[in-house]
Design a protein around this motif. Sequence first.
Motif, PDB file in Angstrom:
ATOM      1  N   PHE A   3       0.828  -1.202   0.000  1.00  0.00           N
ATOM      2  CA  PHE A   3       0.000   0.000   0.000  1.00  0.00           C
ATOM      3  C   PHE A   3       0.867   1.259   0.000  1.00  0.00           C
ATOM      4  CE2 PHE A   3      -2.096   3.441   2.288  1.00  0.00           C
ATOM      5  CZ  PHE A   3      -3.234   3.616   1.505  1.00  0.00           C
ATOM      6  N   LEU A   4       1.900   1.276   0.809  1.00  0.00           N
ATOM      7  CA  LEU A   4       2.779   2.446   0.883  1.00  0.00           C
ATOM      8  C   LEU A   4       3.521   2.685  -0.431  1.00  0.00           C
ATOM      9  CD1 LEU A   4       4.209   2.054   4.495  1.00  0.00           C
ATOM     10  CD2 LEU A   4       2.386   3.594   3.695  1.00  0.00           C
ATOM     11  N   ILE A   5       3.960   1.608  -1.060  1.00  0.00           N
ATOM     12  CA  ILE A   5       4.624   1.733  -2.364  1.00  0.00           C
ATOM     13  C   ILE A   5       3.641   2.290  -3.397  1.00  0.00           C
ATOM     14  CG2 ILE A   5       5.650   0.435  -4.277  1.00  0.00           C
ATOM     15  CD1 ILE A   5       6.812  -1.467  -2.076  1.00  0.00           C
ATOM     16  N   ALA A  11       1.438   9.311  -5.662  1.00  0.00           N
ATOM     17  CA  ALA A  11       1.705  10.689  -5.232  1.00  0.00           C
ATOM     18  C   ALA A  11       2.765  11.341  -6.109  1.00  0.00           C
ATOM     19  CB  ALA A  11       2.133  10.707  -3.772  1.00  0.00           C
ATOM     20  N   CYS A  12       3.781  10.605  -6.476  1.00  0.00           N
ATOM     21  CA  CYS A  12       4.841  11.155  -7.334  1.00  0.00           C
ATOM     22  C   CYS A  12       4.296  11.535  -8.709  1.00  0.00           C
ATOM     23  CB  CYS A  12       5.988  10.164  -7.479  1.00  0.00           C
ATOM     24  SG  CYS A  12       6.999  10.019  -5.998  1.00  0.00           S
ATOM     25  N   ILE A  40      -1.737   2.271 -13.802  1.00  0.00           N
ATOM     26  CA  ILE A  40      -1.154   1.948 -12.496  1.00  0.00           C
ATOM     27  C   ILE A  40      -2.041   0.963 -11.734  1.00  0.00           C
ATOM     28  CG2 ILE A  40      -0.540   2.913 -10.247  1.00  0.00           C
ATOM     29  CD1 ILE A  40       0.106   5.550 -11.753  1.00  0.00           C
ATOM     30  N   VAL A  41      -3.336   1.235 -11.710  1.00  0.00           N
ATOM     31  CA  VAL A  41      -4.258   0.466 -10.876  1.00  0.00           C
ATOM     32  C   VAL A  41      -4.470  -0.963 -11.371  1.00  0.00           C
ATOM     33  CG1 VAL A  41      -6.685   0.300 -10.155  1.00  0.00           C
ATOM     34  CG2 VAL A  41      -5.461   2.439  -9.911  1.00  0.00           C
ATOM     35  N   LEU A  42      -4.591  -1.171 -12.668  1.00  0.00           N
ATOM     36  CA  LEU A  42      -4.877  -2.530 -13.149  1.00  0.00           C
ATOM     37  C   LEU A  42      -3.812  -3.552 -12.723  1.00  0.00           C
ATOM     38  CD1 LEU A  42      -6.471  -1.930 -16.663  1.00  0.00           C
ATOM     39  CD2 LEU A  42      -7.607  -2.644 -14.568  1.00  0.00           C
TER      40      LEU A  42
END
Length: 116
Positions: A3-5, A11-12, A40-42
């Motif tokens: 999750f943090l990655i 965010a970047c 990104i999400v897929l």
Amino acid sequence: MQFLINAALTACIIAFASWLSGRSPLLAGFFVALPLSTAIVLPMSYLEHGNLVNTVLLAKSIAVAVPLTLSFFVPFLLVERFGLGFWQAYPLAFVCLAIGFVLHQLVTGLIGGASS
């Protein structure tokens, strides 16, 4: 940790788009219009959950949602025609978006459960 990655990467990308908008608004507009979040999400969704059926439903939902979410910009396209200010157009954009969401729910219900 995943999750943090995911959050840092996202965010970047958003921060880059914001920075770019100050240097080249037209290029930033094109960059933001790209299906970056989808790209990104897929894979993140598939890697995290390993569920091809849900990932395909997510992709179908996105494919339906993209043109409908463009309704957000309708009030901004009509600013000059109707003499709207920013603070009049902005909430109207969310009204248009809400209508688009209702249409999304109807259409995705027709394509097999992508609305759940």
